[in-house]
Design a protein around this motif. Sequence first.
Motif, PDB file in Angstrom:
ATOM      1  N   ALA A  66       0.811  -1.219   0.000  1.00 50.11           N
ATOM      2  CA  ALA A  66       0.000   0.000   0.000  1.00 50.11           C
ATOM      3  C   ALA A  66       0.845   1.270   0.000  1.00 50.11           C
ATOM      4  CB  ALA A  66      -0.934  -0.001   1.206  1.00 50.11           C
ATOM      5  N   LEU A  67       2.055   1.210   0.558  1.00 47.84           N
ATOM      6  CA  LEU A  67       2.865   2.427   0.683  1.00 47.84           C
ATOM      7  C   LEU A  67       3.891   2.592  -0.426  1.00 47.84           C
ATOM      8  CD1 LEU A  67       3.511   2.611   4.548  1.00 47.84           C
ATOM      9  CD2 LEU A  67       1.698   3.676   3.196  1.00 47.84           C
ATOM     10  N   LEU A  68       4.040   1.623  -1.311  1.00 42.38           N
ATOM     11  CA  LEU A  68       5.044   1.702  -2.367  1.00 42.38           C
ATOM     12  C   LEU A  68       4.886   2.971  -3.217  1.00 42.38           C
ATOM     13  CD1 LEU A  68       5.514  -1.891  -3.847  1.00 42.38           C
ATOM     14  CD2 LEU A  68       7.328  -0.337  -3.118  1.00 42.38           C
ATOM     15  N   VAL A  69       3.687   3.179  -3.741  1.00 42.27           N
ATOM     16  CA  VAL A  69       3.466   4.320  -4.640  1.00 42.27           C
ATOM     17  C   VAL A  69       3.536   5.647  -3.892  1.00 42.27           C
ATOM     18  CG1 VAL A  69       1.883   5.383  -6.284  1.00 42.27           C
ATOM     19  CG2 VAL A  69       2.177   2.897  -6.258  1.00 42.27           C
ATOM     20  N   PRO A  70       2.849   5.816  -2.734  1.00 42.91           N
ATOM     21  CA  PRO A  70       2.990   7.098  -2.023  1.00 42.91           C
ATOM     22  C   PRO A  70       4.436   7.404  -1.628  1.00 42.91           C
ATOM     23  CG  PRO A  70       1.113   5.880  -1.184  1.00 42.91           C
ATOM     24  CD  PRO A  70       1.842   4.956  -2.101  1.00 42.91           C
ATOM     25  N   ALA A  71       5.182   6.389  -1.216  1.00 42.65           N
ATOM     26  CA  ALA A  71       6.580   6.623  -0.844  1.00 42.65           C
ATOM     27  C   ALA A  71       7.402   7.039  -2.055  1.00 42.65           C
ATOM     28  CB  ALA A  71       7.173   5.368  -0.207  1.00 42.65           C
ATOM     29  N   LEU A 259      -3.269   4.742  -6.902  1.00 40.81           N
ATOM     30  CA  LEU A 259      -3.488   4.085  -8.192  1.00 40.81           C
ATOM     31  C   LEU A 259      -4.040   5.115  -9.164  1.00 40.81           C
ATOM     32  CD1 LEU A 259      -3.495   1.542  -9.906  1.00 40.81           C
ATOM     33  CD2 LEU A 259      -5.755   0.998  -9.008  1.00 40.81           C
ATOM     34  N   ASP A 260      -3.181   5.585 -10.053  1.00 38.66           N
ATOM     35  CA  ASP A 260      -3.571   6.599 -11.029  1.00 38.66           C
ATOM     36  C   ASP A 260      -4.508   5.957 -12.062  1.00 38.66           C
ATOM     37  OD1 ASP A 260      -3.799   8.554 -12.933  1.00 38.66           O
ATOM     38  OD2 ASP A 260      -1.668   9.030 -13.001  1.00 38.66           O
ATOM     39  N   PRO A 261      -5.765   6.419 -12.159  1.00 41.23           N
ATOM     40  CA  PRO A 261      -6.686   5.828 -13.135  1.00 41.23           C
ATOM     41  C   PRO A 261      -6.151   5.867 -14.560  1.00 41.23           C
ATOM     42  CG  PRO A 261      -7.874   7.249 -11.597  1.00 41.23           C
ATOM     43  CD  PRO A 261      -6.415   7.462 -11.348  1.00 41.23           C
ATOM     44  N   ALA A 262      -5.316   6.864 -14.900  1.00 46.79           N
ATOM     45  CA  ALA A 262      -4.765   6.946 -16.250  1.00 46.79           C
ATOM     46  C   ALA A 262      -3.870   5.758 -16.569  1.00 46.79           C
ATOM     47  CB  ALA A 262      -3.984   8.253 -16.413  1.00 46.79           C
ATOM     48  N   LEU A 263      -3.188   5.223 -15.551  1.00 46.66           N
ATOM     49  CA  LEU A 263      -2.333   4.058 -15.777  1.00 46.66           C
ATOM     50  C   LEU A 263      -3.138   2.858 -16.257  1.00 46.66           C
ATOM     51  CD1 LEU A 263       0.125   4.081 -12.731  1.00 46.66           C
ATOM     52  CD2 LEU A 263       0.733   4.374 -15.132  1.00 46.66           C
ATOM     53  N   LEU A 264      -4.346   2.749 -15.758  1.00 44.98           N
ATOM     54  CA  LEU A 264      -5.175   1.586 -16.093  1.00 44.98           C
ATOM     55  C   LEU A 264      -5.562   1.563 -17.565  1.00 44.98           C
ATOM     56  CD1 LEU A 264      -7.513   1.512 -12.964  1.00 44.98           C
ATOM     57  CD2 LEU A 264      -5.342   0.338 -13.325  1.00 44.98           C
ATOM     58  N   ARG A 265      -5.430   2.703 -18.249  1.00 46.90           N
ATOM     59  CA  ARG A 265      -5.773   2.753 -19.666  1.00 46.90           C
ATOM     60  C   ARG A 265      -4.585   2.436 -20.568  1.00 46.90           C
ATOM     61  NH1 ARG A 265      -8.792   7.212 -17.583  1.00 46.90           N
ATOM     62  NH2 ARG A 265      -7.180   8.727 -18.172  1.00 46.90           N
ATOM     63  N   ALA A 266      -3.393   2.293 -19.983  1.00 49.32           N
ATOM     64  CA  ALA A 266      -2.216   1.939 -20.778  1.00 49.32           C
ATOM     65  C   ALA A 266      -2.340   0.503 -21.278  1.00 49.32           C
ATOM     66  CB  ALA A 266      -0.945   2.103 -19.952  1.00 49.32           C
ATOM     67  N   THR A 267      -1.859   0.247 -22.480  1.00 58.01           N
ATOM     68  CA  THR A 267      -1.975  -1.074 -23.091  1.00 58.01           C
ATOM     69  C   THR A 267      -1.400  -2.153 -22.186  1.00 58.01           C
ATOM     70  OG1 THR A 267      -1.729  -0.046 -25.260  1.00 58.01           O
ATOM     71  CG2 THR A 267      -1.415  -2.422 -25.142  1.00 58.01           C
ATOM     72  N   ASP A 268      -2.190  -3.156 -21.895  1.00 58.86           N
ATOM     73  CA  ASP A 268      -1.801  -4.353 -21.138  1.00 58.86           C
ATOM     74  C   ASP A 268      -1.503  -4.087 -19.662  1.00 58.86           C
ATOM     75  OD1 ASP A 268      -2.069  -6.139 -23.232  1.00 58.86           O
ATOM     76  OD2 ASP A 268       0.015  -5.965 -23.877  1.00 58.86           O
ATOM     77  N   PHE A 269      -1.555  -2.829 -19.211  1.00 55.99           N
ATOM     78  CA  PHE A 269      -1.160  -2.552 -17.833  1.00 55.99           C
ATOM     79  C   PHE A 269      -2.112  -3.211 -16.835  1.00 55.99           C
ATOM     80  CE2 PHE A 269      -0.922  -0.185 -13.900  1.00 55.99           C
ATOM     81  CZ  PHE A 269       0.447  -0.098 -13.695  1.00 55.99           C
ATOM     82  N   THR A 270      -3.406  -2.969 -17.002  1.00 57.71           N
ATOM     83  CA  THR A 270      -4.389  -3.543 -16.077  1.00 57.71           C
ATOM     84  C   THR A 270      -4.357  -5.062 -16.127  1.00 57.71           C
ATOM     85  OG1 THR A 270      -5.809  -1.608 -16.331  1.00 57.71           O
ATOM     86  CG2 THR A 270      -6.832  -3.598 -15.458  1.00 57.71           C
ATOM     87  N   ARG A 271      -4.219  -5.599 -17.334  1.00 55.01           N
ATOM     88  CA  ARG A 271      -4.176  -7.055 -17.496  1.00 55.01           C
ATOM     89  C   ARG A 271      -2.989  -7.661 -16.736  1.00 55.01           C
ATOM     90  NH1 ARG A 271      -6.555 -10.019 -21.378  1.00 55.01           N
ATOM     91  NH2 ARG A 271      -6.977  -8.148 -22.617  1.00 55.01           N
ATOM     92  N   MET A 272      -1.825  -7.001 -16.835  1.00 56.25           N
ATOM     93  CA  MET A 272      -0.635  -7.531 -16.168  1.00 56.25           C
ATOM     94  C   MET A 272      -0.693  -7.318 -14.653  1.00 56.25           C
ATOM     95  SD  MET A 272       1.017  -9.083 -18.438  1.00 56.25           S
ATOM     96  CE  MET A 272      -0.567  -9.404 -19.233  1.00 56.25           C
ATOM     97  N   PHE A 395       7.294   5.317 -15.889  1.00 57.42           N
ATOM     98  CA  PHE A 395       7.798   3.963 -15.714  1.00 57.42           C
ATOM     99  C   PHE A 395       7.938   3.596 -14.242  1.00 57.42           C
ATOM    100  CE2 PHE A 395      11.293   0.935 -15.162  1.00 57.42           C
ATOM    101  CZ  PHE A 395      10.821  -0.122 -15.922  1.00 57.42           C
ATOM    102  N   ALA A 396       8.537   4.486 -13.452  1.00 58.20           N
ATOM    103  CA  ALA A 396       8.754   4.176 -12.041  1.00 58.20           C
ATOM    104  C   ALA A 396       7.424   3.990 -11.311  1.00 58.20           C
ATOM    105  CB  ALA A 396       9.580   5.280 -11.383  1.00 58.20           C
ATOM    106  N   THR A 397       6.451   4.881 -11.608  1.00 53.47           N
ATOM    107  CA  THR A 397       5.140   4.754 -10.964  1.00 53.47           C
ATOM    108  C   THR A 397       4.441   3.477 -11.394  1.00 53.47           C
ATOM    109  OG1 THR A 397       4.921   7.157 -10.913  1.00 53.47           O
ATOM    110  CG2 THR A 397       2.912   5.879 -10.601  1.00 53.47           C
ATOM    111  N   GLY A 398       4.487   3.188 -12.697  1.00 55.57           N
ATOM    112  CA  GLY A 398       3.867   1.960 -13.188  1.00 55.57           C
ATOM    113  C   GLY A 398       4.502   0.731 -12.596  1.00 55.57           C
TER     114      GLY A 398
END
Length: 470
Positions: A66-71, A259-272, A395-398
């Motif tokens: 849970a703290l990975l992204v905020p940190a 969890l940035d909602p924009a990331l979820l629209r990247a190709t294959d990101f949500t699937r992976m 990249f780092a956030t993803g």
Amino acid sequence: MSTSVSSRVATDHRVVLAVVSVAVLLSSLDLFIVNVALPAVARDFGAADLSGLSWVLNAYAIVFAALLVPAGRLGDRGSNRTVFLLGLALFVIGSALCALAWNVPSLVGFRVAQAVGAAMLTPSSLGLVLATTPAAQRATAVRLWVAFGGLGAALGPVIGGLLVEIDWRWVFLVNVPIGVVAIAVGLRKLPDPRGDRGALPDVLGALLLIGGIATVILGLVKGQEWGWSSTGVLLAFAAAVIFGIGFVISSARHHSPVLDPALLRATDFTRMAANGVFFQVAFAGMLLSVVLWAQNVWGWSALRTGLAIAPGPLIVPIVAILAGRLIVRVGAGPVIAAGGAAFAAGLLWWAFAITLEPDYTGGLLGGMLVTGLGVGLTLPTAFAAGTAALPPQRFATGAAVLSMARQIGLAIGVAVVVATLGSPAGPDETLDAFQRTWYVTAAIAVLAGVIGLGARKPGRVAPKPDPALA
């Protein structure tokens, strides 16, 4: 730190990579090393209840996730150097306190401190590597950074077994001198690149995520004891839904969400990300169940158990290298699906071949090697596919979000083992319980492979990039 001071700090990217990789290795090692120590911890504290003991593993994984992204965001906006060194210091202090724990609740509490430190140092370490490595060498540096995390998974069971032979507390104490040396070198050698001074991270969202995962796991691990339709279990799952809704709302409204909602629209990101959750559920189920079987049923020592597990992780890097050639021919999806199927085959191997009579070659080894094949095919391929469509600045956030998904899977996987094993009364019931666990985790591994099957093949025309990701 001022620019004048920063300019005096050596910025040799090889030194930076060496320092941060040691810290990443320690944080990764702790995800796996404690599995082997768990039976010894249970004996020392007189804790026969696996559902309570499982929080020693789950508290670390949940908070870390849970703290990975905020940190990471905190480091990017201010100072990755400061966040990294503070995280490493907290991790070392937490490790020392874990070694001094007097019961299971105290150990769980100190594991939380460890996890906060690990969450701070992991993304900031990658930020330091990217900031100091020449552009032409960044891909190699990132692969080495990832490799050190994977090395923790490979070495964890063996090192854990060696240390438990002395005393399980050494599993945590070993982090202290190594961490102190890394801090001392880091204070002298790490650069302090300027942050972007962007929005503060969504701490409320992180807390809501912790609450949601923790209450789901509480319901799972207490289902057998309380009853699946009991008020306590139903309230735990209801609380998880409420926390989940709050997390979604917070992520949608905050300028710097977990969890940035924009990331979820990247190709294959949500699937992976989904593949990562389910595959790690199966992975955690595999690792914990085989440790419990070898030590509690076959009566093996922690060292013998660690050595027995080692062949699986050792073949992972070899398979990962060979899988790269296969991906070029058939695409990432079929390779990930094959990995899920292979992992499931290894679990089914144990379900059919393992008996109450100890037999390493005929019972355990084959399944260990086949699950290692599955990990080598799946994890590097899914990570690469998930980040392939992300712009460099995301990249780092993803990567942090994909790592978060995997840690969530690890925590849920431990809970699944607790729920499926239950409290068997005799040898035959014990064998039945473990076989049930292996069937369930095999099915989850296959599901992970099916999810990953849809990953696009290299060369396919990709959709236009989302402006929100730019």
